[in-house]
Design a protein around this motif. Structure first.
Motif, PDB file in Angstrom:
ATOM      1  N   HIS A 188     -21.302  26.070   8.439  1.00  0.00           N
ATOM      2  CA  HIS A 188     -21.295  26.294   9.502  1.00  0.00           C
ATOM      3  C   HIS A 188     -20.016  27.523   8.937  1.00  0.00           C
ATOM      4  N   ILE A 191     -20.825  29.228   5.930  1.00  0.00           N
ATOM      5  CA  ILE A 191     -22.111  30.482   5.996  1.00  0.00           C
ATOM      6  C   ILE A 191     -20.936  31.490   7.166  1.00  0.00           C
ATOM      7  N   ARG A 293     -27.250  34.777  14.687  1.00  0.00           N
ATOM      8  CA  ARG A 293     -26.597  33.656  15.404  1.00  0.00           C
ATOM      9  C   ARG A 293     -26.098  33.196  16.939  1.00  0.00           C
ATOM     10  N   ARG A 329     -31.812  34.669  16.908  1.00  0.00           N
ATOM     11  CA  ARG A 329     -31.845  32.641  17.179  1.00  0.00           C
ATOM     12  C   ARG A 329     -31.800  32.978  18.878  1.00  0.00           C
ATOM     13  N   LYS A 337     -21.742  22.263  16.067  1.00  0.00           N
ATOM     14  CA  LYS A 337     -20.769  23.774  16.952  1.00  0.00           C
ATOM     15  C   LYS A 337     -20.869  23.198  18.578  1.00  0.00           C
ATOM     16  N   GLU A 427     -37.639  24.136   9.736  1.00  0.00           N
ATOM     17  CA  GLU A 427     -36.188  24.006   9.478  1.00  0.00           C
ATOM     18  C   GLU A 427     -36.093  22.377   9.840  1.00  0.00           C
ATOM     19  N   GLY A 448     -35.294  27.967   7.596  1.00  0.00           N
ATOM     20  CA  GLY A 448     -33.971  27.993   7.720  1.00  0.00           C
ATOM     21  C   GLY A 448     -33.790  26.815   6.562  1.00  0.00           C
ATOM     22  N   THR A 449     -33.421  27.056   5.626  1.00  0.00           N
ATOM     23  CA  THR A 449     -33.120  26.630   4.614  1.00  0.00           C
ATOM     24  C   THR A 449     -32.232  24.802   4.258  1.00  0.00           C
ATOM     25  N   ASN A 450     -31.117  25.559   5.233  1.00  0.00           N
ATOM     26  CA  ASN A 450     -30.361  25.242   5.768  1.00  0.00           C
ATOM     27  C   ASN A 450     -30.582  23.170   5.532  1.00  0.00           C
ATOM     28  N   ASP A 451     -31.480  23.202   6.562  1.00  0.00           N
ATOM     29  CA  ASP A 451     -31.203  22.056   8.591  1.00  0.00           C
ATOM     30  C   ASP A 451     -32.500  21.997   7.148  1.00  0.00           C
ATOM     31  N   ARG A 461     -25.554  17.684   5.838  1.00  0.00           N
ATOM     32  CA  ARG A 461     -25.084  18.964   5.283  1.00  0.00           C
ATOM     33  C   ARG A 461     -23.776  18.750   5.863  1.00  0.00           C
ATOM     34  N   GLY A 499     -32.351  30.858   5.217  1.00  0.00           N
ATOM     35  CA  GLY A 499     -31.574  30.071   5.349  1.00  0.00           C
ATOM     36  C   GLY A 499     -30.401  30.293   3.944  1.00  0.00           C
TER      37      GLY A 499
END
Ligand code: PEP
Ligand code: MG
Length: 537
Positions: A188, A191, A293, A329, A337, A427, A448-451, A461, A499
């Motif tokens: 994050h 990001i 976010r 979101r 986090k 995700e 959510g392509t990250n997750d 990740r 994502g």
């Protein structure tokens, strides 16, 4: 001159002074002092410096996160002036003839414990504040920096690692670039660097000795040069000038449509972390906000943000966007986090653990507070809500039940609500596989392509060692995206990607072919992606 390589997080060139960001570790040692008066004066000076820092932080926070959220810095400044606290520190210095750091540490521990043992929830929570002000004092006494307060001049931050909560508190206008030893390209913090649109590298073999020297971050080549000499430095000034010119050129794409040569259109929205990112959203001509976010409001705070504080933040975002869609979101806390006041247990597998909607569904008071704030803000613009980490239809039905009851409660109170689209993040592989059923329950999907990559490929990740295996282009991920998009369309709803993959310009054409309706990317990527869309057949 020294040169290091690292993993690229965000492109661009930064040239400037290096600031070594050290976390306040503050190992306090008890030492005897011979001049008690001088020690008392040293404490007094440190206290003044701490109050000064807090006043500055307050001013900065008012602009970035609004008065209500900034108030905590005022509270801390007041606590530092508390007579009982100061008398305790002064007594320890005088009676035991010891150093101010030790006296502050003992006082901090005693007071924090006293507050923690109180029955009243409000006073209990003050325990963390006592620890915080004590840390600040000790850091100053030890000659350290001011934590996330990075000073007045623009700097390149060099650090071992940065937590999202630290990054988010830094003054964005003073950040030229990030360079860290730890951290993965998909974390994050990475990001956030992309959201701020500043060059960043991770995995760099850093040194504390660089503090104060001139550095060059080459976010294109993944290089960090310390103390560059001519003619290299000159060549970087030229590169930077060319880079700035390129960015200028992109400005000509403002107010242009996101349309291919054959006429296919797609929405291009921005991802943001807090209201402080809004200027970048407007500057880059985003069509809306595809992912706010909201957890960063919680990360920036010292305690649960109240309904009013959240309402003010959401209202500011929707009003600033003036009728453009703003997708907020709900809380996605947990995993990397972490927020102290949530008191989450340490877990073996935090990414697979108690996070996001799982917290909201088991701690409904937190969820309802956020939903009340969101629905109240919906009356001021075009607000949509999306729920993270969904795995089942049952979860969505439970969420809808809670959301319905919150809306009824507000209507009964006479609150004016807007039309609110409610969607979910896709995700998890479970949500992707169930997307035909889920599509019947919600207004939209945001992938959510990250997750989704993390869970599909079983690759953490956060683990920097696995960055080379973390392949968001893996056919399994792309097939899931296609499947989700098709299932959305069959049910008559829209699907987008929020994502990081959404900004991957080598895939823009693929996404257009897949029929995605929206891509939500960091503000700095809007115009470059628009350029690619407009060049696509
Ligand atoms: C994602 O997982 O792709 C996403 C957008 O959410 P986050 O990166 O905040 O987990
Ligand atoms: Mg996610």
């Amino acid at each position: 001159m020294e040169e290091r390589v690292g993993k690229k997080i965000f492109n661009g060139i930064a040239i400037g002074k290096i600031k070594f960001y050290a976390k306040a570790e503050n190992k306090v040692v008890r030492t005897k002092v011979t001049h008690v008066e001088a020690e008392l004066a040293r404490y007094e000076k440190a206290k003044e410096a701490a109050v000064h820092q807090l006043n500055e932080l307050y001013e900065k926070a008012v602009v970035e996160v609004g008065e209500t959220n900034a108030e905590i810095f005022n509270v801390h400044a007041m606590m530092l002036e508390d007579d009982d606290y100061n008398e305790s520190v002064q007594n320890i210095i005088t009676t035991q003839e010891v150093n101010a750091e030790y006296a502050a540490a003992v006082t901090g521990d005693n007071f924090a414990e006293m507050f923690a043992n109180m029955d009243d929830e409000y006073f209990k929570a003050r325990s963390a504040d006592i620890r915080d002000i004590t840390e600040r004092l000790i850091t100053i006494l030890c000659g350290g920096g001011a934590g996330s307060d990075i000073g007045q001049e623009p700097v390149i931050i060099v650090a071992e690692d940065l937590a999202p909560s630290e990054t988010v508190q830094m003054d964005k206008s003073k950040l030229l670039a990030f360079v860290t030893r730890l951290g993965s390209a998909n974390s994050h913090t990475a990001i956030l660097a992309r959201t701020m649109g500043i060059p960043a590298l991770v995995g760099v073999d850093i040194s504390k000795d660089w503090d104060g020297k001139i550095g060059v971050v080459d976010g294109y080549e993944g290089k960090f040069i310390v103390d560059p000499k001519m003619p290299l430095l000159e060549s970087y000034f030229k590169k930077k000038a060319a880079d700035d010119e390129q960015k200028e050129l992109l400005q000509t794409l403002k107010n242009q449509e996101n349309v291919t040569k054959s006429g296919q259109k797609i929405n291009l929205y921005a991802n943001i972390g807090d209201p402080g990112d809004l200027p970048a959203v407007l500057e880059n001509d985003a069509g809306g906000i595809g992912l706010f976010r909201s957890e960063f409001l919680y990360l920036e705070a010292e305690n649960y943000p109240t309904e009013e504080e959240q309402f003010q933040a959401y209202k500011k975002v929707v009003e600033t966007m003036g009728g453009k869609k703003v997708i907020i979101r709900t809380l996605d806390i947990g995993a990397d986090k972490q927020v102290d006041y949530f008191k989450l247990d340490k877990e073996e597998n935090p990414a697979l653990g108690y996070r996001a909607i799982r917290i909201c569904l088991t701690r409904p008071e937190i969820f309802r507070t956020q939903l009340r704030a969101l629905f109240r803000a919906s009356g001021y613009g075009n607000l949509a809500i999306m729920y993270p980490m969904i795995i089942s239809v049952d979860e969505v039905r439970r969420i809808k039940e809670i959301s319905r009851s919150v809306k009824e409660e507000l209507l009964a109170e006479g609150v004016k609500l807007g039309q609110v689209e409610e969607g979910i993040m896709i995700e998890t592989p479970a949500a992707a596989m169930m997307s035909d059923e889920l599509a019947k329950e919600v207004d939209f999907f945001s992938i959510g392509t990250n997750d989704l990559t993390q869970y599909t490929l079983a690759i953490d990740r956060q683990n920097a060692k696995l960055d080379t295996f973390y392949d968001a282009h893996h056919p399994a991920v792309l097939r899931l995206i296609q499947m989700v998009t098709d299932n959305a369309h069959k049910a008559g709803i829209w699907a987008g990607i929020c994502g990081e993959l959404g900004a991957d310009m080598t895939l823009t054409e693929t996404f257009l072919r897949m029929g995605l309706d929206e891509l939500s990317v960091s503000p700095g990527c809007i115009l470059p992606v628009r350029k690619v869309i407009r060049e696509t057949e």
